[in-house]
Each structure stands twice: as C-alpha cells, then as structure tokens.
Design an enzyme around this catalytic site. Sequence first.
Site: not given
Lengths: 441, 329
Positions: A311, A62, A181, A94, A64, A280, A307
């Site tokens: 954050h 990710h 997922h 995402n 971002r 998750n 993964d």
Amino acid sequence: MTDHLILGAKILGETTADLVLRDGKIATLGADTAAPREGVPLETIDATGLIALPGMVDLHTHLREPGREDAETVETGSRAAALGGFTAVHAMANSSPVADTAGVVEQVHRLGLESGWTEVHPVGAVTVGLAGENLAELGAMAESSAQVRMFSDDGICVHNPVLMRRALEYVKSFDGFVAQHAQEPLLTEGAQMNEGCVSSVLGLPGWPAVAEEAIISRDVLLAQHVESRLHVCHVSTKGSVEIIRWAKERGIDVTAEVTPHHLILTEEMVRSFNPVYKVNPPLRTAEDVQALREALADGTIDVVGTDHAPHPTQLKECEWHQAAMGMTGLETALSVVQHTMVETGMMDWRRFAEVTSVRPAEIARHGHQGRPLAVGEPANLILVDPQARRTVRPEEHATKGRNSPFSGMELPGRVHSTFLAGHRVVADGALQTSLTGREAD
Amino acid sequence: MRHLLSTADLSHSDALSILDTAEEMSAVATREVKKLPTLRGRTVVNLFFEDSTRTRISFEAAAKRLSADVMNFSAKGSSVSKGESLKDTVQTLEAIGADAIVMRHWASGAAAQLAASGWTDCAVVNAGDGTHEHPTQALLDALTLRRGWAAGRGHGPRGTDLTGMRVLIVGDILHSRVARSGVWLLNTLGAEVGLVAPPTLLPVGVEQWPVSVHYSFDEALASGPHAVMMLRVQAERMGGAFFPTPAEYTRRWGLTDERLARVERLNGPGGDGAMILHPGPMNRGVEISAAAADSPLNRVLDQVSHGVSVRMAVLHLLLSQSHDDGSSA
C-alpha cells in the site's frame, strides 16, 4: 545462455551435491559434473553452507497492476518475488479494472512475461467486478493465453451460497478451483481487528473467528456436494483448522493456506494502534498462531501464501479505522517460515519445500514448478543461506510497499540465489538480469 | 506524564496527583477571580474531529482559567479520502505554535497514534477517541465519587482513593469510551466495579476485565452499590438488533422511578442513598426517568463542574511542569 555449476549445495538441507544447470534444466546432479560446453560461459557458484530448494510458488500475491501502479507494478512485485525466492506468483484479481475478463488476465500475464523476474500467473475473479452477483467469464479466462485455473474474489468473500456452489461446479470443466476469502460479511461489518479480549479493551469493532469458520464450514460441504476443488485462503483461526482437518478426513477436496504473518504475529500488536498491523483476516491470538503452525506441520494446511499486499504510505500513515488492510510479505516469507517452523523444529527443509513450492504448484497445476531437484527437471530453484540473520528494513525492499509488519525485527535466513528456468535472476541476494534482459535500476 | 491518552496506563500515584490537583483547581472556581497565571503564553488547541460542544467548552474553560491561549479547530469529516490527513492537520497546528493538543476523534486509538507518531512535540490529551477511552471523563467521575466517598467517611478527599467503594456502570458498555476509561481508573483507585447491560451491549472479552458483570439491573442493585453510573443510550443503537425496543430497554435497564426508590434506600457513601452519575446529556425517559434525573442524589451538575477542575489539573500537570524544568518527564 550461461551454464551454472553449483558446488556443494545441500539438497533440501540433506545431502551435499554439485549441480549443473543448462538450457533451463538441471543437467547433472551429484558427482558426475559435466564438462564445460564450448562457446557457453560457465558460472561457478560456491554453495558451501547453502541449501538448494525448489523455487517458491506463491498462490496469493497482490501486484496492484492495472490500476494502482502507485502501490505496486508487475515489474516491482516481480522483483520482490525473485528476491524473496519465488519463481512463480499468482496475482490476485482485485486490480482496477478487476481481472474478470480474458483481456485483463492476458494483460497481467503479458506484463509478467515481459518482466521476466518470476512467473506471473493471474488469478481470475469469480464474479464480475468482485461484486458477488454474476459469474465472470471463467471459461474465457481459462482458455486465454494466461490459462487461468485459479479463481478468487480475494478481499471479498463469495458469500452467496448459490453463487459459490455454481462457481465450484463450473470450474470443474477445466480442472480449475475456487480460492475463497472466508469472511461472512454481515458478521464483520466495520470490523477492525480480531474480536476478543484485546478488541474489548481497545474499543475497535471485532472480526470474530466465527465469521471465517462459518464460511469454511459451508464451503467444504458445498465442495463435497458438487465434488469440486476448494482452496481456503489465509486461514487464521484454530477453529478453521479443526474444520479443515475434519473435511480432509472425510475426503473432501479442500486445500488451505496460511500467511507468514499469521504464523508469527498476534492481536497484541494492535495495542500500538499502528496501522501496519491492520490486515484481513486480522491478527489473531497466540493460541491460533500455535494451531496454525501445527496444522502447517502436519499437512492440515497445505501451503504458505504471502498475501503480499503493498500500500502507498498515506494509506497506512493515518487513523487505524481509515488505514488500508494488508502487509507486504514477498521478501520476508522465507525468513518468517524458517523462524517459526524450521527453527522451532516443527518442520525440516524438505517439508518447507512442500509447503512453499511442491504443493502450491500442484494445486495450481503447474507441472514445471515445485519439481524435485533431479536431473532433467526444470531449473526453477533457489539457494538459501540458513545461517544468515538480518534486520528487516522495508525501505530497502524491492516492492513499492513499505508496510512490512516485520520492520526492525531480526529474522534468520536469506535467499542467496534464485534461478528462473535456469537463468540466475538473483545472485548473492541482489537482482541480476531478468529472463528478458531487464536490469535492476 | 507527557500525554494523557488512557486510564489503563495511569498509575495510582498519577491518578491521585491529578485528582488532588483538581481539588486545588476547584478551590479557584470559588474565588472572585477564577483565573490562575500558570499557563500564560502557552497555547492549547482543541482539535475536534467530531462534535462535542460540552467537552470542548469544558476544556476551553479549563485552559482559559489557567491563562492559556485557546484555539478551537473543528475538523469534522476530515479524512484521507475527504481532505487533509491527521498528520498534515497536526503539523499545521504545531507550526501555528500549539503546546498542547486536546483531541476528540471518532476513531479509536487516534490520540495514541498521534502521541507515538513523531508528527508533533505537543502534549496530547485524549478528549475521547472512538469507542476506546475518554480519560478526563473517568477522572471527573472519580473526583465526584471520591468527594462523596470521603465525605461519608468524615474526612477530606485529598490523598484518598476509592478502596471499598462499589460502583455500578449501567448501559451500553460495548460502544462506551466512558465505561472503557472508567473501569480501569476506578479499579486502579480500589473501587469494585460492576457492569450492568444487555448481553448484546457487552463486548466479547469483557470476562477478562476486572469487573463483575450483571445482566439484571435489579440483581445488581441488590448487591448494594454505593454509586450508580448511568450511560447514555445512543439514538443510533435504538431499533437495531441490540435490543428490541427503547421501551423494553427502559423497563429492564433504565433507572426508572421504581429503581430510583430502591437507590434511595441503598446505603450510599453517607448512608443516605447511592450516588447517581451520568456523563450527559441525559435521555430523560430512556435510560433515566425524569425523577431520577432531578433527584438530589444525582450529581450530574457536580460532574460538569468537576470536569473543568480535572481538565485544569491535567493541562497544568502536562504543560507547566515540562515548561518549568524543560524536560518531558
């Protein structure tokens, strides 16, 4: 461009050889070291004690950007990838806006090219806005300059069985695949951690293994029915492993991924209520961890995917319920896999190269990554010091995320050098210059 | 003891120490002047992220009887997305001069996080965190049970535990912080705990708890409990998939008049019927009939007054000790 002479590296941890990297390729390997070329600088690297491996390929990152540049950017994530030994990463869809159009995937791809620390391959969303209602323009993304082959709504399950079927069918037209997922949404409403003994005591709503296994069961049958390629993201339970093993025995075209954190951490960590352990799918039991390690060793699970999910601090410095899910992983992946798989004797470095490089490159159809270390092959490779030990300090990481669950742990192994198309982007564990001439600041 | 976060990590001696101190605090309540000077000059903040007038008033009464200054902070709805973070709220309270933070929070683990965070030096008392624990409720239940159990044996409660006592906890175990605190504390004190609930309201993993599990209330009553603790059925569980209708719940898991008659015939601690407990507020006609709610066997009002005693004991033990010796033992 500088030529590189690597002296005395152990190829895949086996035989010792010298290598010359020239013009983006492995020019020589073995005794017949080429003479320096006139006018081209030659950098000699003493690789005594270091292992040469193909550059790692992450199918699950990710980055971002666009949208959450406070969490990570393509630039910072690419730096973290290079330091972690990755010569290619796949940026999940995402972002904000979601990578569900040719425009967004081309933007991410271009940002990756401009950074030049690692190859950045955008993953396209399966459905518009990850909403699970309408197929995104998969063909347009496949035909864009980003040449997307991997599609995923990662973070959200494509739970509608008809939509999943259609996606699996549609991607066949350009040899794409769907990375699922696997999370049945109704069985995991409000879920906070693995459902079991620990959740019963902590009073946190459970995320049951069956919610993952039910989707994987359905999806392998769909993949069989429409004869398409399915990739299962971040497998986390023993039951999932058994279903995938069954599917592979039947010849279903399914591949599977495990994250480093699911190979080492268990739900016991949640007893601290420290949100750095919120992820998750959730951390599972010791029995699940053991099953995942065995599956990665025997090939039931094909690849390690990080993964990597950075954050900002405030999304982890809060109540467990409110905290964001996810952990950073690019800069610790090699160490965790070495610790859990190599040092336990469950795999050698050749198998390590398969699960971190060869197989993910094959799955994503990148012909220039995950290649053998042989003359004429692209020089995407890394040098690893397996003897090194280091304490993980997230504040020293190149990623913007400080949410590493391995903070304070001592782990083995260190990426000494990373070569991207023959260019040394990492030397002695530090960023040098990127392919595009960017410097680490 | 530096904080009171859960009963799972409460030792037998710590539990007895709180209960015995609570007995002394109970004696204060019978005096003409119901006040002790022990926490004079100390400040207790009730930080409530969800409404609970009963618990807040109980803590407030406890702190005031110990002469502490009390501040009530209602932070309902506060969250990262809606406003101030827990960190900022707590640091604000610390800057105002709080010595102890009594926190009720809708999120499981919030009190433990606060105690481990380094955001504050305050003593932290968990006044209920999500569906995790509610340790002072378990302590007041234990105080109530111990009074009855000791009286039935013809001696005073101090220094004794619940060895040999059989206690049923009936109702929504899955969502109950009262049950999650009660099970560990009663087990530590030597009681045998039975849980009675529909399978949908028992957590997966309960088989690892130190309890017996019954789906049938009637079979559980046949095992001869000395006390029956009824849990409140939350309105939001009704009409969901946990059980078909409130009426069916009442028939199968309610303390109905018929079951009350059986409870009255049980050998209680003193041989005269089992004790009935309820954390309140009661849903008359749902988990407990009106007759059972008003039965002389029902100790719900004792529980309320014991709540003040237990909370006085906890605040006293957390604050006056660290004040006296300057340590954080």
